[in-house]
Design a protein around this motif. Sequence first.
Motif, PDB file in Angstrom:
ATOM      1  N   PHE A  35      -2.018  -9.671  -4.305  1.00  0.00           N
ATOM      2  CA  PHE A  35      -1.750  -9.251  -2.927  1.00  0.00           C
ATOM      3  C   PHE A  35      -1.829  -7.736  -2.786  1.00  0.00           C
ATOM      4  CE2 PHE A  35       1.674  -7.763   0.018  1.00  0.00           C
ATOM      5  CZ  PHE A  35       0.956  -7.954   1.183  1.00  0.00           C
ATOM      6  N   GLY A  36      -1.251  -7.021  -3.724  1.00  0.00           N
ATOM      7  CA  GLY A  36      -1.232  -5.561  -3.668  1.00  0.00           C
ATOM      8  C   GLY A  36      -2.610  -4.930  -3.751  1.00  0.00           C
ATOM      9  N   LEU A  37      -3.587  -5.675  -4.259  1.00  0.00           N
ATOM     10  CA  LEU A  37      -4.950  -5.147  -4.396  1.00  0.00           C
ATOM     11  C   LEU A  37      -5.789  -5.329  -3.139  1.00  0.00           C
ATOM     12  CD1 LEU A  37      -5.770  -6.558  -7.954  1.00  0.00           C
ATOM     13  CD2 LEU A  37      -4.983  -4.255  -7.362  1.00  0.00           C
ATOM     14  N   LEU A  38      -5.354  -6.206  -2.242  1.00  0.00           N
ATOM     15  CA  LEU A  38      -6.163  -6.559  -1.076  1.00  0.00           C
ATOM     16  C   LEU A  38      -6.595  -5.351  -0.257  1.00  0.00           C
ATOM     17  CD1 LEU A  38      -7.350  -8.801   0.792  1.00  0.00           C
ATOM     18  CD2 LEU A  38      -5.180  -8.712   2.027  1.00  0.00           C
ATOM     19  N   LEU A  39      -5.673  -4.448   0.029  1.00  0.00           N
ATOM     20  CA  LEU A  39      -5.973  -3.321   0.913  1.00  0.00           C
ATOM     21  C   LEU A  39      -6.297  -2.029   0.163  1.00  0.00           C
ATOM     22  CD1 LEU A  39      -3.282  -4.008   3.636  1.00  0.00           C
ATOM     23  CD2 LEU A  39      -5.696  -4.618   3.664  1.00  0.00           C
ATOM     24  N   LYS A  40      -6.408  -2.139  -1.145  1.00  0.00           N
ATOM     25  CA  LYS A  40      -6.708  -0.959  -1.955  1.00  0.00           C
ATOM     26  C   LYS A  40      -8.046  -0.362  -1.489  1.00  0.00           C
ATOM     27  CE  LYS A  40      -6.549   0.621  -6.656  1.00  0.00           C
ATOM     28  NZ  LYS A  40      -6.248   0.284  -8.016  1.00  0.00           N
ATOM     29  N   GLY A  41      -8.031   0.921  -1.208  1.00  0.00           N
ATOM     30  CA  GLY A  41      -9.245   1.602  -0.778  1.00  0.00           C
ATOM     31  C   GLY A  41      -9.542   1.490   0.710  1.00  0.00           C
ATOM     32  N   THR A  42      -8.696   0.779   1.457  1.00  0.00           N
ATOM     33  CA  THR A  42      -8.895   0.694   2.909  1.00  0.00           C
ATOM     34  C   THR A  42      -7.952   1.672   3.595  1.00  0.00           C
ATOM     35  OG1 THR A  42      -7.279  -1.076   3.194  1.00  0.00           O
ATOM     36  CG2 THR A  42      -9.559  -1.742   2.821  1.00  0.00           C
ATOM     37  N   LYS A  43      -8.385   2.163   4.741  1.00  0.00           N
ATOM     38  CA  LYS A  43      -7.574   3.140   5.459  1.00  0.00           C
ATOM     39  C   LYS A  43      -7.060   2.614   6.789  1.00  0.00           C
ATOM     40  CE  LYS A  43      -9.621   7.245   3.429  1.00  0.00           C
ATOM     41  NZ  LYS A  43     -10.881   7.032   2.793  1.00  0.00           N
ATOM     42  N   GLU A  44      -7.829   1.764   7.427  1.00  0.00           N
ATOM     43  CA  GLU A  44      -7.448   1.269   8.750  1.00  0.00           C
ATOM     44  C   GLU A  44      -7.095  -0.205   8.661  1.00  0.00           C
ATOM     45  OE1 GLU A  44     -10.235   2.195  11.889  1.00  0.00           O
ATOM     46  OE2 GLU A  44     -11.055   3.820  10.676  1.00  0.00           O
ATOM     47  N   TYR A  45      -5.838  -0.530   8.928  1.00  0.00           N
ATOM     48  CA  TYR A  45      -5.452  -1.932   8.944  1.00  0.00           C
ATOM     49  C   TYR A  45      -4.223  -2.142   9.818  1.00  0.00           C
ATOM     50  CZ  TYR A  45      -2.886  -0.033   4.913  1.00  0.00           C
ATOM     51  OH  TYR A  45      -2.143   0.750   4.079  1.00  0.00           O
ATOM     52  N   ASN A  46      -4.101  -3.368  10.304  1.00  0.00           N
ATOM     53  CA  ASN A  46      -2.954  -3.785  11.106  1.00  0.00           C
ATOM     54  C   ASN A  46      -2.424  -5.097  10.546  1.00  0.00           C
ATOM     55  OD1 ASN A  46      -2.685  -1.823  13.242  1.00  0.00           O
ATOM     56  ND2 ASN A  46      -4.659  -2.568  13.988  1.00  0.00           N
ATOM     57  N   HIS A  47      -1.126  -5.114  10.263  1.00  0.00           N
ATOM     58  CA  HIS A  47      -0.459  -6.324   9.814  1.00  0.00           C
ATOM     59  C   HIS A  47       0.039  -7.092  11.038  1.00  0.00           C
ATOM     60  CE1 HIS A  47      -0.338  -4.990   5.632  1.00  0.00           C
ATOM     61  NE2 HIS A  47      -0.045  -3.785   6.098  1.00  0.00           N
ATOM     62  N   HIS A  48      -0.143  -8.394  11.025  1.00  0.00           N
ATOM     63  CA  HIS A  48       0.377  -9.289  12.063  1.00  0.00           C
ATOM     64  C   HIS A  48       1.389 -10.168  11.337  1.00  0.00           C
ATOM     65  CE1 HIS A  48      -2.974  -8.510  15.025  1.00  0.00           C
ATOM     66  NE2 HIS A  48      -3.381  -7.885  13.930  1.00  0.00           N
ATOM     67  N   ILE A  49       2.660  -9.915  11.569  1.00  0.00           N
ATOM     68  CA  ILE A  49       3.729 -10.554  10.815  1.00  0.00           C
ATOM     69  C   ILE A  49       4.391 -11.617  11.693  1.00  0.00           C
ATOM     70  CG2 ILE A  49       5.818 -10.150   9.465  1.00  0.00           C
ATOM     71  CD1 ILE A  49       4.810  -7.041   9.722  1.00  0.00           C
ATOM     72  N   LEU A  50       4.320 -12.867  11.255  1.00  0.00           N
ATOM     73  CA  LEU A  50       4.933 -13.972  11.989  1.00  0.00           C
ATOM     74  C   LEU A  50       6.334 -14.193  11.427  1.00  0.00           C
ATOM     75  CD1 LEU A  50       4.567 -16.209  14.125  1.00  0.00           C
ATOM     76  CD2 LEU A  50       3.663 -17.660  12.294  1.00  0.00           C
ATOM     77  N   LEU A  51       7.322 -13.995  12.290  1.00  0.00           N
ATOM     78  CA  LEU A  51       8.726 -14.080  11.885  1.00  0.00           C
ATOM     79  C   LEU A  51       9.421 -15.240  12.588  1.00  0.00           C
ATOM     80  CD1 LEU A  51       9.344 -10.265  12.344  1.00  0.00           C
ATOM     81  CD2 LEU A  51       9.257 -11.439  10.148  1.00  0.00           C
TER      82      LEU A  51
END
Length: 151
Positions: A35-51
């Motif tokens: 999981f921790g590797l997924l966004l490695k090297g990316t700069k622009e992202y948005n998390h959509h968290i379902l609570l």
Amino acid sequence: MTMRIEISKSLTEDQTKQIDHLWNELYPIKLKNRFGLLLKGTKEYNHHILLNEANEVIGWAVAFLRDDEIWFSILVSASNQNKGCGKMLIDSLKQNSKKLCGWVIDHNNDLKQDGSTYYTPMQFYLKNNFIVMDEKIETDIISAVKIKFEL
């Protein structure tokens, strides 16, 4: 059950732990602790968290820029699958992006951490207007095809 989606540029430490747990529980064992590797090297992202009403993470999606395309990943806890949660997350992603790309495992040959079969979610994506592209990834860790949504 009351659910809500929060959109955020970052995750709290607790959210990260909950999503990492879901990742390891839901995905094939070959993808454990990645999981921790997924966004490695990316700069622009948005998390959509379902609570849920207890503020627990029951689903999560992320959209991120990679190679001039918007890519995504999504998880929904096993106990909340087939209840519309995945569609809520996909719809949230689609509200923010006219195009989405992802890799999806297209077979049922992998095992999860608990020894059960990992079943491809391909039907879910096809029902949500994604198309299967001609690109495929084959490594020791994953075998998947590229899917794409475009308005």
